[in-house]
Design a protein around this motif. Structure first.
Motif, PDB file in Angstrom:
ATOM      1  N   GLN A   1      95.614  55.185 139.521  1.00 13.56           N
ATOM      2  CA  GLN A   1      97.051  55.188 139.778  1.00 13.56           C
ATOM      3  C   GLN A   1      97.548  53.794 140.223  1.00 13.56           C
ATOM      4  OE1 GLN A   1      98.136  57.186 143.344  1.00 13.56           O
ATOM      5  NE2 GLN A   1     100.132  56.173 143.143  1.00 13.56           N
ATOM      6  N   LEU A   2      96.727  53.112 141.036  1.00 17.94           N
ATOM      7  CA  LEU A   2      97.155  51.815 141.571  1.00 17.94           C
ATOM      8  C   LEU A   2      96.906  50.654 140.610  1.00 17.94           C
ATOM      9  CD1 LEU A   2      95.786  52.122 145.220  1.00 17.94           C
ATOM     10  CD2 LEU A   2      98.193  52.093 144.530  1.00 17.94           C
TER      11      LEU A   2
ATOM     12  N   SER B   1      97.492  50.104 149.658  1.00 22.99           N
ATOM     13  CA  SER B   1      98.677  50.884 149.254  1.00 22.99           C
ATOM     14  C   SER B   1      99.498  50.080 148.241  1.00 22.99           C
ATOM     15  CB  SER B   1      99.547  51.188 150.482  1.00 22.99           C
ATOM     16  OG  SER B   1     100.131  49.976 150.944  1.00 22.99           O
ATOM     17  N   GLU B   2     100.495  50.739 147.646  1.00 25.09           N
ATOM     18  CA  GLU B   2     101.353  50.035 146.677  1.00 25.09           C
ATOM     19  C   GLU B   2     102.068  48.870 147.348  1.00 25.09           C
ATOM     20  OE1 GLU B   2     103.842  52.815 144.599  1.00 25.09           O
ATOM     21  OE2 GLU B   2     102.124  53.376 143.341  1.00 25.09           O
TER      22      GLU B   2
ATOM     23  N   GLY C   1      92.292  48.510 158.138  1.00 25.10           N
ATOM     24  CA  GLY C   1      92.758  48.755 156.762  1.00 25.10           C
ATOM     25  C   GLY C   1      92.403  47.592 155.862  1.00 25.10           C
ATOM     26  N   VAL C   2      93.399  47.052 155.156  1.00 29.15           N
ATOM     27  CA  VAL C   2      93.116  45.928 154.251  1.00 29.15           C
ATOM     28  C   VAL C   2      93.273  44.581 154.961  1.00 29.15           C
ATOM     29  CG1 VAL C   2      93.847  47.204 152.205  1.00 29.15           C
ATOM     30  CG2 VAL C   2      95.505  45.742 153.386  1.00 29.15           C
TER      31      VAL C   2
ATOM     32  N   VAL D   1      90.178  38.766 142.463  1.00 26.93           N
ATOM     33  CA  VAL D   1      90.943  39.694 143.304  1.00 26.93           C
ATOM     34  C   VAL D   1      90.250  41.057 143.234  1.00 26.93           C
ATOM     35  CG1 VAL D   1      93.176  40.817 143.654  1.00 26.93           C
ATOM     36  CG2 VAL D   1      93.093  38.466 142.804  1.00 26.93           C
ATOM     37  N   CYS D   2      89.933  41.615 144.387  1.00 27.64           N
ATOM     38  CA  CYS D   2      89.155  42.868 144.425  1.00 27.64           C
ATOM     39  C   CYS D   2      89.386  43.506 145.801  1.00 27.64           C
ATOM     40  CB  CYS D   2      87.681  42.490 144.217  1.00 27.64           C
ATOM     41  SG  CYS D   2      86.501  43.829 144.232  1.00 27.64           S
ATOM     42  N   PRO D   3      90.606  44.017 146.036  1.00 30.99           N
ATOM     43  CA  PRO D   3      90.952  44.483 147.385  1.00 30.99           C
ATOM     44  C   PRO D   3      90.246  45.796 147.741  1.00 30.99           C
ATOM     45  CG  PRO D   3      92.702  45.028 145.847  1.00 30.99           C
ATOM     46  CD  PRO D   3      91.686  44.236 145.061  1.00 30.99           C
TER      47      PRO D   3
END
Ligand SMILES: Cc1ncc(COP(=O)(O)O)c(C=O)c1O
Length: 463
Positions: free
Chosen positions: A353-354, A432-433, A39-40, A425-427
């Protein structure tokens, strides 16, 4: 640094010249060895967890450990692990990918050409622009205008396009016929009393003056990232691209949109060209094209450019450009799967949305004594650290405080990148929130540490 002479770190120091690293410092600092990702998150050899706050190098949009991409690669490897595109040959995924990119391009495009990196793609652009003008019988129309703080790669030609001093210095660059016009960063370059729109108009006037000074008959193309990435995450003023495009049209100068960072959802549209209303003649893509699982990049060209190139290749007998790995089927299969996933997951809607959670969250740090500007759109942002907020005075020497921040962030389990003193910052777009909140919390801790250190060391300038 390491007491373990056979460790991966010791071996790395002994045998590996790192890109974009202070080589002498590396001998004492050593590497962070990453071993896994999910994931992240990525994990180092000691099992420490980090949020990958820059998606690697602005690229792993679908995060780490994505089984569908792994399967796309292994399936294609079993079927046909390699083929090339020379002399009328091609593998199936390459055809499909070219067609798909033309289908999703925001303006009509005629053909896709493939390479392996953003640098190679932009290098190809330089050659295509030159070839095109020779084909049209305009051999003097060769100059390409880029911008101060642009980033377009590191080959001889693309490092020349890049407008950052460290990419030219001691490499004997830039080469001739590459020029740099103003950087559209209002916070840094806006003049007293000038609003953002006036500033954008001035940037366009400066571009026009450069074209006139050089002679419009010698200027072939203008290249720009819709939003500048590695130069410091610079969001242009709202009217900037309109004004620039008016000038380019007036003097018959091609527009190249370098979508290497902006492409595939990053700015809240599939392409940065849509976010900033850009109508390019050439588009360049890489990074998120395959979510960085395998190297691949693409250059999309408009029909007039294709027609001129096709005529010229017929005249000469060959379009003499292409790499061994141009259109490699394995990264092409991965890119196709990545694009399918962006569509199925409606990645653009997700970014929209995020976006407020990340952008508003970072803006909450805007009052910190070392923060000059917080900027960004979609899921990309920059936080500029300054020695004095009132005068916007930068820290001296540039990059020291940013480097300290990056170290503290890493200690708190967040990998980001300092572009000198701008924290980028560039995830991954799949964040997710809750993970954004965790990223912000770690960012906040690093910022607190940095502000205390700046105060302790007396690094803030006294107005
Ligand atoms: C906008 C842009 N263009 C081109 C490049 C060069 O890509 P690569 O590092 O794959 O050669 C980059 C890399 O960061 C980039 O950000």
């Amino acid at each position: 640094m390491s007491e373990r002479p056979n460790s991966a770190a010791a071996l790395d120091i002994a045998s590996h010249l790192h890109p974009y690293t202070n080589a002498r410092q590396h001998e004492s600092v050593g590497p962070t060895v990453l071993t896994e990702g999910k994931g992240v998150y990525v994990y180092d050899e000691d099992g420490k967890e980090y949020i990958e706050g820059l998606a690697g190098l602005w690229c792993t949009a679908l995060g780490f450990g994505e089984e569908r991409l792994i399967r796309a690669a292994t399936d294609q490897m079993r079927k046909l692990p390699y083929y090339h595109g020379f002399a009328h040959k091609v593998a199936q995924p390459t055809i499909e990918l070219a067609a798909k990119l033309l289908e999703i391009a925001p303006v009509p495009m005629s053909k896709a050409f493939f390479a392996n990196s953003g640098s190679e793609a932009n290098d190809t652009v330089v050659k295509l622009v030159w070839y095109y003008n020779n084909a049209l019988g305009r051999p003097e129309k060769k100059k390409i205008i880029s911008r101060i703080k642009a980033y377009h790669g590191v080959t001889v030609a693309t490092a020349s396009l890049t407008g950052l001093p460290n990419n030219h210095r001691d490499f004997d660059l830039p080469i001739k016929n590459i020029l740099h016009t103003s950087c559209p960063h209002y916070y840094r370059y806006g003049e007293p009393g000038e609003n953002e729109e006036d500033f954008a108009t001035r940037c366009a006037a400066e571009l026009e003056q450069m074209i006139l000074d050089e002679g419009p008959e010698t200027v072939a193309a203008f290249i720009g990232e819709p939003l500048m990435g590695a130069g410091g995450v610079i969001v242009p003023p709202r009217t900037y691209w309109d004004r620039i495009q008016e000038v380019l049209r007036k003097y018959d100068v091609l527009l190249v949109a370098d979508e290497v960072i902006c492409g595939f959802g990053r700015t809240g549209n599939l392409f940065g060209s849509q976010t900033f209303d850009i109508k390019p003649d050439i588009m360049v893509m890489a990074k998120a094209l395959s979510s960085a699982y395998l190297p691949i990049s693409a250059v999309l060209i408009s029909d007039p450019i294709y027609q001129a190139i096709a005529d010229n290749s017929a005249k000469i007998g060959l379009f003499g450009h292409g790499y061994t790995y141009t259109g490699h089927p394995v990264p092409a299969a991965v890119a196709l799967e990545a694009i399918k996933m962006y569509e199925e997951r409606d990645i653009v809607a997700r970014v929209r949305q995020l976006s407020p959670r990340l952008q508003d969250g970072l803006r909450r740090f805007a009052d910190n004594p070392v923060v000059g500007e917080v900027r960004g759109v979609g899921l990309i942002a920059g936080v500029e650290l300054v020695a004095d907020r009132a005068s916007k005075a930068p820290f001296e020497p540039a990059g020291r405080v940013g480097g300290y921040f990056a170290e503290r962030a890493q200690a708190h389990g967040l990998i980001i990148r300092n572009l000198m003193d701008v924290i980028a910052v560039c995830p991954p777009l799949v964040i997710s929130e809750e993970e954004i909140d965790s990223l912000l919390e770690r960012f906040g801790k690093a910022l607190e540490d940095t502000a205390s250190w700046v105060e302790h060391e007396g690094l803030a300038s006294v107005a």
